[in-house]
Design an enzyme around this catalytic site. Sequence first.
Site, PDB file in Angstrom:
ATOM      1  N   LYS A 168      11.827 -15.516 -20.105  1.00  0.00           N
ATOM      2  CA  LYS A 168      12.776 -14.389 -20.102  1.00  0.00           C
ATOM      3  C   LYS A 168      13.794 -14.692 -18.996  1.00  0.00           C
ATOM      4  CE  LYS A 168      14.639 -10.219 -19.733  1.00  0.00           C
ATOM      5  NZ  LYS A 168      15.790 -10.719 -18.944  1.00  0.00           N
ATOM      6  N   GLU A 243       7.754 -16.361  -6.562  1.00  0.00           N
ATOM      7  CA  GLU A 243       8.694 -16.881  -5.559  1.00  0.00           C
ATOM      8  C   GLU A 243       9.660 -15.738  -5.302  1.00  0.00           C
ATOM      9  OE1 GLU A 243      11.712 -17.997  -4.003  1.00  0.00           O
ATOM     10  OE2 GLU A 243      12.188 -19.430  -5.608  1.00  0.00           O
ATOM     11  N   CYS A 277      17.504 -17.651  -2.428  1.00  0.00           N
ATOM     12  CA  CYS A 277      16.378 -17.036  -1.718  1.00  0.00           C
ATOM     13  C   CYS A 277      16.101 -17.754  -0.397  1.00  0.00           C
ATOM     14  CB  CYS A 277      15.147 -17.010  -2.599  1.00  0.00           C
ATOM     15  SG  CYS A 277      14.851 -18.595  -3.369  1.00  0.00           S
ATOM     16  N   GLU A 375      17.009  -8.872   3.653  1.00  0.00           N
ATOM     17  CA  GLU A 375      17.724  -9.959   2.978  1.00  0.00           C
ATOM     18  C   GLU A 375      19.093  -9.433   2.506  1.00  0.00           C
ATOM     19  OE1 GLU A 375      15.886 -11.210  -0.741  1.00  0.00           O
ATOM     20  OE2 GLU A 375      16.442 -13.283  -0.310  1.00  0.00           O
TER      21      GLU A 375
HETATM   22  O1  LIG Z   1      16.848 -19.209  -4.763  1.00  0.00           O
HETATM   23  C1  LIG Z   1      15.938 -20.012  -4.776  1.00  0.00           C
HETATM   24  C2  LIG Z   1      16.067 -21.498  -4.941  1.00  0.00           C
HETATM   25  C3  LIG Z   1      16.809 -22.141  -3.847  1.00  0.00           C
HETATM   26  C4  LIG Z   1      16.802 -23.640  -3.950  1.00  0.00           C
HETATM   27  O2  LIG Z   1      16.436 -24.187  -4.998  1.00  0.00           O
HETATM   28  O3  LIG Z   1      17.156 -24.292  -2.971  1.00  0.00           O
END
Ligand SMILES: O=CCCC(=O)O
Length: 471
Positions: A168, A243, A277, A375
């Site tokens: 999804k 994650e 993230c 964040e």
């Molecule tokens: O947002 C998460 C992934 C960040 C990354 O792949 O460096």
Amino acid sequence: MHINGESVDCESKELIKVINPATNQVIAAVPKGGKAEAEKAVDAAYTAFKEWSVKTAEERAKLLMKWFYLIEENIEEIARIMTREQGKPLKEAIGELNNANSYISWYAEEGKRIYGETIPSSHPNKRILVLKQPVGVVAAITPWNFPAAMITRKVAPALAAGCTAVIKPASQTPLTAIKLVELAHLAGIPKGVLNVVTGDARAIGDTWLQDDRVRKLTFTGSTEIGKQLMKGAAETVKKISLELGGHAPFIVMDDADIDKAVEGVIGSKFRNAGQTCICTNRIYVHESIEAVFNEKFSQAAKQLRIGNGLDQGTDVGPMIDLHAIDKVKEHIDDAISKGGEVLQGGSRVNLADGYYFEPTIISNAGDDMLCMTEETFGPLAPVATFNTEEEVIERANNSKYGLAAYVYTQNLSRAIRISEKLEYGIVGLNDGLPTVAQAPFGGMKESGLGREGGHYGIDEYLEVKYVSISI
Ligand SMILES: O=CCCC(=O)O
């Protein structure tokens, strides 16, 4: 959508519009799938599992590599799709696709190394054999910030391990996902092995959570949704990987190479307009180098060109939507009200009705500011100062998140000491861009569970079974 190898519509005929954040224009519409489509996708994946799981790793690797080469051949076209639906500059979209593809090639190989074990038994007439077997149907729920990499990081190890998957994608960025799955079918990955359902996140997610044929849930997104999924997955005791959110500290010690630190923080903070993230969220600079660091950092941020990601030379594209812009503004207003000083940027940019925001630096940041505790997920860089190593480690660790942290120092002992003490799953030591396919990406505390990448990443899709043999 793609279910069981076919491009399909949904029963309700309802559509979700896909908007280009650079122009606020509708660029496409995808079916608003729900329970019925989510179930059909699991039916297909469950049926396909029987044959896919018994193929040899070599056979699966050949098909994964065909998929890899098709992505490589079509990289420019997919990157344009990604930039139009997500906003990131074309060069970043190509970078993401190369990174996404590296998970496919890496896991095509790693699937051949799913070794079991034999364990010496305490009984002389017994032998113990440990097998690793694919967990079954995997549900992958992926975010809009990395429309390709968050998919391949999940489905490449899943498929290499012998699992089948239902995906999804985020409603903002379904087009990249659909294109990737189309190419997978073109590569010869059998029907039902990889399915993509677009639509109502709640209806689709709930259906998969309740379906006991789905044995693994893997999700990248907010901590809030991750917690809900974790509760939902408990009903059928699924394996889960999460994650989730991050709040990365970026520490610059007094002995750091300041130019290297500035280069690192520019990449870490402003790539994808601050929407990753593991983006730096708060910066701690030793008080003795604050002035020079801030000067160099502001100069570098000022050079970044804001614009439509499709335009040559764009460094920072639009944010995903108005909600994202509002959060950055809220954090800036809060910081200013608590004594923060805007060194660079600070405002929304009016360009073609898009969601642009200036790369922003705020000095004199205090630990009570929202941007130092939550964040931001946008191009805001608050800079605070510190005095001692112990103090900065404590302040960096004072967070419910534990995804990524960055440290810049040229002192080896200090580098090792700090890296060991940081309560984060990823430490970038003089490195602002630590993500690679062979490393175990993931977080501690409320930043998640499990790891993606490396040999750790394939274990998430395997069950361990032992056979006790009496001879
Ligand atoms: O947002 C998460 C992934 C960040 C990354 O792949 O460096």
